[in-house]
Structure formats: C-alpha cells, structure tokens
Write an enzyme that holds these catalytic residues in place. Structure first.
Site: not given
Length: 345
Positions: A168, A243, A341
């Site tokens: 990520r 998420s 995130e």
C-alpha cells in the site's frame, strides 16, 4: 481553453464517506493540456492542491482551503501485443473507474487484474498506494505510468522500479508526495488465462458459485465481486472508504509471541515476517459493529471490522477520533500499531 475554476464548492458528492466539507476552489480536467492550464493559473499556483479521483480513500476532517482538481482523463486502449509472451499492453486514462478497467480487460480476453475487481476509485489512484486484494497487487501487472509534474507541467513516465511499490505504498505517498498528477497507467496483461486463486476465500466462493474445474478470469472476478458485496457496504447506501487500516506486517518473533497468547491468530508469510489481518485484531478488541454519536451517526461495520462507516450526521473529526481510539485499543491489547490506509485531511 482553461476549465472553469469554481469557488466554495461542496465536496459531499466527491467523497465516499459523504462528508459535507467545502473546497475553496474546484475544477475538473479531462486532458493533460487542461491540467497544465489549471496548474498555470495564479490562484491554483498560490494554493494547496488536492488531486481528486473517486474520493474513495479520503477522510475530510475540515474544509479544504486550497484547490481541488478532479481528474476526469478518460480513455482505454490496447497499445501493443506480444505474441512471444502472450501479453498485451493496456493503457487507461487516470480518470477511468478502476472496476470499469477490470471489466474492459475481461471483455478484451485479458487477465491479470480480475482479483482486484470492485475496488472503488479511479485508475490514477491505483498506483499511489499499490492497490491489492485477494492475493494480487497492482504491481503484479504494472508496466509504467504517465504523470505531470505540478511545479513545471512536464509530462514524464515512471517505471515500476521508479514507483517504488511496497505494501500500500509508492514514491507518490513518500518522497514525491503532492509533486505529480498521474494522467495514465499502462498494464501488461495476459492473453492466456492465468487466474490466481491461492487466496482461501476465493476457492471457497468459487465452489459456492458452482464453478468446477479450472476457473476462468471471469469466474474469479465474479467470485471477488460476490465476496466484496457480501462483506463491504455500498458507499451509495452507507458512507465508507473501504478498508480503513493496513494489515500490519510483524517480525517473525513478535508474531510467534502473539500466537502463543492467541493460538487462533491468523498470519500469512511475507518477506518482512508475517502479515496479520487488522480486521481480526480490531474484532478481538471489541470494535466490530460498535456505534457512536447521538442517534448512532458513525461506527464500525458489523460485517467487516476494517471498515468505518458514516451513517449520517457525523463529521470527519468524529470518524478520525474513532479510528485513533481503535488504534490505541489494538496497541494496548496486542502491542501492534495499526496504520490508516485512508488519507486523513
């Protein structure tokens, strides 16, 4: 001709949390030339800039006092075929829907990104955080991207190596943050189906959907869509950004210590040690399904503990406070530091 620069625009339609904050300035661009014209405008040059795609990875905690530039560069095309490797290069404009690109690739009998079906957002946002799901990541098929340098208006290409992809992560979230605007992405996809079904839930779902024998890329996409729709709320119905936290990667020794205390703790080997599902940690800390605010305005999704939800009437500060309370709770219980995130502004 320069696109219109609007003032005091509500960003509620442009973020999937559905938070009603304002941008001091707002403009859309649908080509590199339009982007360059905007970047040369004195009001834009003097202001902080936010490049907006689908708004699916943002938590606004206040009004944005600078200029929001919405990327609407479209276009899908096959650039080249390689008969030796049975691959094709597929170029997509950064303003295209990511899931739309997945569907286009399947229609063109190309495989490689079907595991990334139904990920919200636009193509241009995908390399910024090296999107991933169900055993696949963008970098698996990434060839190059095109981006405009904000300070000069120059267009340049970045290879996979130059993007510095991690879990990520990319250079566009680190050393080159806020320095470039992605305008197009080129992927190398397979002509011969090579579906990746190593992720456990995929195998189970394929059986549930009646797929026998070797699954096709279409089968895998259908299974991923089925899983995501069963677990994740639709932002059109419930405000969310998917998420909210990254899955932490723990050193082997720390994972083994935790596993001794919590034998049911899942873990997946990665080069740096063991990746642990953040959702499991959050659920064990008691947060799944919790509601906060007068009239239950926000909370944690009752089917997926990784997802924070805005049910109406909350503000971004309240959602941020919830996120950091979860981080503190997981730290206290497990000694693991969760990282958001989602970009918090």
């Amino acid at each position: 001709m320069m696109p219109q620069l609007e003032e005091n625009v509500s960003l509620r339609p442009y973020n999937t949390f559905g938070l009603d904050v304002q941008a001091r300035y707002f403009a859309r661009f649908s080509s590199v030339d339009e982007l360059r014209a905007l970047l040369a405008h004195p009001a834009v040059q003097a202001a902080d800039k936010l490049i907006l795609g689908g708004g699916s990875n943002l938590l606004f905690t206040q009004d944005f006092k600078g200029v929001v530039l919405k990327n609407e560069i479209r276009g899908l095309e096959i650039l080249a075929e390689d008969e030796t490797t049975h691959t094709a290069l597929l170029r997509a404009g950064a303003g295209e829907s990511w899931h739309g690109l997945v569907e286009y690739s399947l229609d063109q009998h190309l495989s490689g990104i079907e595991n990334l079906s139904l990920i919200p957002g636009t193509v241009g946002a995908a390399p910024l955080q090296n999107i991933g799901a169900y055993g696949a990541e963008l970098r698996d098929t990434f060839e190059r991207l095109e981006a405009v340098e904000i300070s000069t208006g120059n267009l340049r290409e970045f290879s996979a190596t130059e993007c510095g992809f991690g879990y990520r992560e990319s250079v566009f979230k680190g050393p080159l943050k806020n320095q470039y605007v992605v305008t197009a992405v080129v992927l190398r996809l397979h002509r011969e189906a090579r579906p990746n079904v190593r992720y456990g839930a995929l195998e189970d779902t394929l059986k549930e959907l009646g797929v026998t024998g070797a699954p096709t890329p279409h089968d895998v996409s259908r299974a991923v869509v089925h899983i995501r729709r069963s677990k994740l709320p639709d932002p059109a119905q419930i405000g969310n950004a998917g998420s909210f936290f990254k899955n932490p990667e723990l050193p082997q020794g720390q994972y083994e210590d935790l596993k001794a205390r919590y034998p049911e703790l899942p873990g997946y080997p990665v080069p740096s040690g063991v990746k642990v599902p953040a959702a499991w940690l959050i659920e064990q800390a008691g947060w799944k399904g919790i509601r906060r605010g007068e009239g239950h305005t926000h909370g944690v999704h009752d089917k997926q503990a990784l997802v924070l939800v805005h049910l109406g009437g909350a503000n971004g500060g309240e959602l941020r406070a919830l996120a950091y309370d979860i981080i503190a709770s997981v730290r206290d219980k497990f000694g693991v530091e969760l990282q958001p995130e989602v970009n918090i502004l």
